[in-house]
Structures are given as C-alpha cells and as structure tokens.
Scaffold this active site. Structure first.
Site, short mmCIF file in Angstrom:
data_model
loop_
_atom_site.label_atom_id
_atom_site.label_comp_id
_atom_site.label_asym_id
_atom_site.label_seq_id
_atom_site.Cartn_x
_atom_site.Cartn_y
_atom_site.Cartn_z
N HIS A 138 0.85 -1.20 0.00
CA HIS A 138 0.00 0.00 0.00
C HIS A 138 0.88 1.25 0.00
O HIS A 138 1.98 1.24 0.56
CB HIS A 138 -0.91 0.00 1.23
CG HIS A 138 -1.94 1.08 1.18
ND1 HIS A 138 -1.69 2.37 1.58
CD2 HIS A 138 -3.22 1.07 0.72
CE1 HIS A 138 -2.78 3.11 1.40
NE2 HIS A 138 -3.71 2.34 0.88
N GLU B 256 -3.61 3.02 -7.44
CA GLU B 256 -4.06 4.18 -6.67
C GLU B 256 -3.07 5.33 -6.81
O GLU B 256 -2.01 5.30 -6.18
CB GLU B 256 -4.12 3.86 -5.17
CG GLU B 256 -5.08 2.78 -4.77
CD GLU B 256 -5.29 2.79 -3.25
OE1 GLU B 256 -6.38 3.11 -2.80
OE2 GLU B 256 -4.31 2.50 -2.52
#
Lengths: 221, 221, 221, 221
Positions: free
Chosen positions: A91, A139
C-alpha cells in the site's frame, strides 16, 4: 463478481471495538446487496473481527518472511491463524521492495491467502501484474484521501492499467482506488474495466458509515 | 522484581494455537515460581493470547503513528485494544529510525503501554536510555540465536550499559539478551546489574519448552 | 566560532557546476566576514567542489558501513578520499536507524570526518548527543523550507536542546535549523545558546544567493 | 555486444585512488580485447574515475527523486554532471521499493543515463522487465560473493529469465551475476542467452586484478 475492499487504515473510527462494529456494517450491506465486501482492519484487530463476521477479512500488510527469527514481522501464517483470508501488499502508506513484494505474494500463496498488490501508476501496475498476485489495485498517491475519485480525475490510468494487465497476466484482476466515495465513482471504475474498488476515508470518516456504504453500493447499480 | 521476557518471534512453535499454548506455559511457570514472565507473540496472535492468560502480553513491534492514514502500521491504540500491556521497540530484527523510536515510545506512553527498546551496544544503549523508555534491552546481534549467552561472552557490555543508563536515566531498567538459555545465564545477567532478560530460541526451539523455561528459572535462584 | 552550514540539498541551483559556483560564493563570504561556512553538496559533487574551494565540504549523508560488499552505500572512506571534511547524518529527508547513526558516527571518526547528527525534537536531541557526534542540529520538520525560523517559531526547542546536551555530553555543539534565512534568525539562534545554524532553501532558492548569504551574515553581527 | 560490468562495491581495493587505478585496468583490457567494460565505482569516486577513463562509468545506485528537498539522495542529474553514463538500480545490497525502482528508471531516462535493474529470481526479473530498463541483471543473492557462478549453479534461473524477458519486454537485455570469476563462467552465461555479466569480488579481491580480468575475457572467447 464486483469486489469492494474497505481499508480500515488506523482511524479511531475503525480501531478495536470500532473495527468490529464497522465490519458488521460491511457484512450487513454485503448481504443486503449481494456484493462481496472485504473488511481490512489493522493486524491486531483481525482476530476479533474475523471472529465476529463471515465476510472475508484481509490484512493491511504482510511481510514475505516465514517461520523463524523475524521479530516484529507480520507472517502469512499468523494472519491465516487469526482468521484472515488475504492481504493488501505494498500500500502507498507502507511501500515494499520489489523482492519483498514477490516474497509476500509467495508466502500468502503458500498459506492460502489472497493477495492485492497496490501500485501507483501504469508502469508499476505492469510490474506488479508480472508477479501474478490475485489482484493489483492502482491508486495514484496524490488522490488518496482527496475525495476526488481516480475514475473521474484520471480515467486513463485505469484504462491503461486494465490493458497492460490483460497483456501480461490476464488472470490478475484490476481494482482501482483513491478518492472513491460515491456510487457514481464505483460505477465509472467498473465501466473503465476494473473489477472492483479500494475504499477508505470516504466511508470510514463519514458521519454515518452505513449510509455512506449503502449509497455507494446502491448508486452504482 | 526480575523480568523475564519471552520473544515468540515468528517460529512455528509459537504461532497461532502454539502461541496460546506457549503463553499458558509461561503463565504456569510464572505462577509456580513467583516471577514476572512476559509473553511476546506476533501481533496477529496478541488478541487470542491476551484472552487466554493473565500474565502481561507485549507486542514485538509498534509504530510511532497515531490514528489516521497509516495503512499497514501497528498502532499502540490497536495493541492496547487487543489486550497488550507493552511492546518491544527496535528489535535487531526490526530496526527503527531514531525519530521513529522516540515516536513509538511517546505513542505507547499515551496508550498506557510499557516499552522495551532494544539496542546493540553501549553507545546505542546510552542513546535509547536518553529517550526514557521503561526498559532498554542490550543484545549484541552476533550472539542472538547463538546459544552463547551475552552474560558470559561479553559481560562488559552489560556492566557498561548498566553504568551508562544509571548516569543518564536512572529510572530506566536494563535487560540483557542474546544467547540466554540456562539458569546460570540468567543468574550472571542479574549479577551484572541487569533487572531481567530477553529470551527466544533457547526456549522456543527446546524439545520441551516448559522444562527449558523451568530449568532457567530454577537454576537462577 | 560560529558555524554556518549550507545544505545544498538536490536543488537545480546547487547541482553540478552550480554546486561549484555556489561553494565559491560560500568561500568568499566566509573570507570577507571571517566566519566558518561549510558547503554541503550532493555526494557526486563533493570531489569537484572540494577541488575548487578551501572551506570545509561536508556530505549530506554517510552510511555506517566500511570496506566490503555494500553496493550503493556511501562510505566515510570514499567521502574522505573525495575531499570531504565531515558529514550530516540522519537529516529529516534521509532518516536513519539508531544503530545506523551510531555506526555512521563511528565510521566518520575512524576516517577523520566531523559529524553533525540532525534531530527533530528535544528527546531525539538528547539521544543523539548521547552518541557524542561533533554536533547535533535540531530541526523541527514542520519548519524546514517554511521560511519561518525555528529560533522565532519555537525558541523553547533550541533552549531545551542546549540544556539537555550540556548535561549529557557537554562537548557536543548544538546547531539549529529550519526556516533560517535572515541575519536576525541567526542572531537569535546564537542568543538561544546554539553555536551555529543549518541553512538551505532560504539561501539556495534566493534570487541572489551571494546577497542572501551576506545579508544573513552581516545582519547577525 | 557483450557487456561486462564491474561493480567496485565499497572494497578498499576499489575506493578513492584505487578506484581510478582499477578503472584504468578496465579501460586497457576493454581496448585490448574490443569488449565493452563498464566501471561501477562508489558515487563519491565517479567524478575522478570519469575524468580519468573513456569507458562508461556507472553509479552503484540512484534515487528516483529530482531537484528539490531530498537531502542525502543520489539524483540522476548529479550523476550525469559528475560524468556517469548509467546506474545500477536495486542491487541486492541496496534493495528499493517497486515505486522507487520505477521512479529511478524514469529519472535516469530523463537525464540520459542507462539503467541496469538487479533482481533476485525469475519472478522479480519479469516484474523488473515490465518497467523497461535497458537491462535487468539477475543475481541469486545466496551466490553473490560465493565464487560459485550462477551460470553453473543455477543455469535454469538464467534461461527462464531470458525467456520471460523476451515475452514481456524484448528490448531489455538480460545480464547475469553472482559468483562469475572465470572465462568459462562468462562463456556459459552468454550461451544461456544473457548479453553480459556483473562482476565484483572475483576480480576486485584477486591478487592481480588485471590478470583476473584478462583471464576472464580471454577464457570466454
């Protein structure tokens, strides 16, 4: 099947007892709307969350190390034992080395955990797909927590990610994230070719989490 | 009071159900010998271990971040909610930045968790003590997992650490670790001025963990 | 003697030929005003800068490793050979582990390089001082590049750092940085007990670097 | 054309003046045998090495950051200004994040530097190739510095890397490394489909570096 992944991050509204409460909301919305919603609490909360709900519970991170002298690391075996069904990897708030990502995927595969590798642009999506996780989730970091949905701000990144992954590793699903809050954001994410979304602050910090999640789901279909 | 800290690391013999089983052994030996034994399982195991035993359960690691967008990090708040009473910080298998160590201690203090900062030599012990955690644990990395006890191989490092901490921050307790397996190792660690020890492979990998832990305790007093 | 340290960072205005040009300005201002100014260019520029000026040239970073298999690391020996006289360590834009800081100081000492360890608050300043570098430089990260001088925004952090270092390691000099641009900022930094300052964007990004540096120096005395 | 890349690492025998001396040997052997030999000294040595020889000089590492506030980082612009023609990226002794590797490649491309991304197995080779550097160099970490050549110990890893790269990014050249010392090691590396090799300790730590390098070159053709 559309995959909706709710990253609990480390917000007060999704830690400890709040994590269990929020996961129950996810489970109810999932059942009411026949959708797969994945709850992603902090590692220390996985055991109690997984004991409280039937929807899949993923970890926010896993290290690519096995049994042995790896103090402080998060092993796939410990996540599995606590009830997790998968894990985010890399992430943008917890970036890993290339070799670490590969090792994390391998250790999850061995433990029977699903994997979602997060990436920040088309090039890293290509690279992550080459490692053949179950999903990549693209993202753009500048949109995370912004409230501006990637599917509107930068549809090209989703389209090109989907194309690139199809060529390199067609079995890998593409998710997209960053700024996804409303039903129309999810709708356009799916229209661009992704198979689901990564959500976080838009739901977690909402005044009424259940209402926010339901509006997202209802508005998209 | 002598503090005996058992780091479960990520060994197969101390993960998941094995973590709970081993913590129960720690609890029984602790009760039978009126000693404080701290169990330090993996983060994902803290909740089930803390639910099963009454002895203190510490985390192997904590990040110095609070509520918010810190995906994949281990927060003090989540550890506290899962039942932890403290945490190791900066173990040689999970080294942290100086600013991170300071932030980890601060976040533990705020959450009501005890802190043990691990160090590798006298100079870093001095520095860690200046941050005023509850304990510093000096462990020469080359002796970790070696079976050669620091208290025998390098008594000077313990003596000098104790002296340095006394000058800089007298309220900070000094533990020592690396290679501690037998009662005489613990005995000499205490004789050198430390208030306890960090154990790991010597107990965890023993054929009979209970016997190994009891022999250590009985042999020292 | 007051120490003025100019961190070139990786600005276009201080890279390559621009690094040499800027170092010459530092040298001239240093000579004209009988002050010690230290130039801190990127590692790749140290050799050409050190060949062009007589003022001390420091590195922005050094790793605590020696001769051997440490590909991509910056060794004290290589810095010394290139003409460096010292190094920043643990700058907020390149944080290091506690054990790494200690090893970096040790390797600099062995190579005959001066050391400035950067810290972010009073607690980490105490810890860094315990490692006995030549200097600690306290810089609240939120003020770096802000144009708001630490000596005005947070004089307490400088005062308390000076006090703490005096108690723990009186031979260590305290510098302060973040937002220092004008003569009065330097003046108040010295009045608060520091022995010098760390400068960067306030000078490097100035329209006229020489004028900015001269005004700082003249305005302070 | 066969590419022979000599990683100087941080050995005493290849630091400072020794780096210049060794680079001159590389240049002479390169000229005498009409082979491309790339010298890869430490960053602080690049300027003096590049000033002394005409063969390509690469950096051992580059960070994927540009002009700005990135103290202590190695920028492509600074390497270019110092005379470098390219850089290793993600060497096993200096592993990078996936997003960092991508950013490093992009910054090198912009500065006109060639890129060699190091990888540790077939899966990471696939991923690295997807980022389209000029070369990937696969090096099983356990063989680095071992004296056991990868081309003999694990020919499969080279064959499969070559195949995988051909499918994903056919313009990317495959190098192999780890344990390459003798002419036959280079020969079999080329026979397995790689376009060159990464050398280090086998040459640098040889009693007679020139003789070792010449024997490698002569023995292979």
């Amino acid at each position: 099947m559309t995959l909706i992944v709710l990253n609990f991050k480390t917000y007060r509204e999704s830690t400890g007892l709040e994590a269990v409460r929020l996961a129950r909301i996810c489970e109810e919305v999932s059942r009411d709307h026949s959708l797969e919603i994945v709850a992603v609490p902090q590692v220390a909360d996985i055991s109690s969350v997984a004991g409280a709900v039937k929807i899949p519970v993923f970890s926010q991170h896993v290290d690519g190390v096995g049994y042995g002298g790896f103090t402080g690391h998060i092993t796939a075996a410990s996540l599995k034992a606590a009830g997790a069904a998968g894990s985010l990897i890399n992430h943008s708030e917890h970036r890993l080395g290339l070799a670490e990502i590969e090792a994390s995927i391998a250790s999850c595969r061995q433990a029977g955990l699903k994997t979602i590798v997060c990436t920040n642009n088309v090039a890293t999506t290509r690279a992550a797909a080459a490692l053949e996780p179950d999903y990549v989730a693209v993202e753009p970091p500048e949109l995370i927590g912004s409230g501006i949905p990637v599917s509107k701000a930068d549809p090209e990144i989703v389209i090109k990610s989907v194309e690139a992954v199809k060529r390199i590793a067609p079995n890998v699903g593409v998710l997209c994230g960053a700024g996804i809050t409303h039903g129309e954001d999810l709708r356009s994410a799916l229209d661009l070719g992704s198979v689901g979304v990564l959500l976080a602050s838009g739901i977690i910090k909402a005044k009424d989490q259940r209402k926010a999640l339901e509006e997202l789901v209802v508005g998209a279909f």
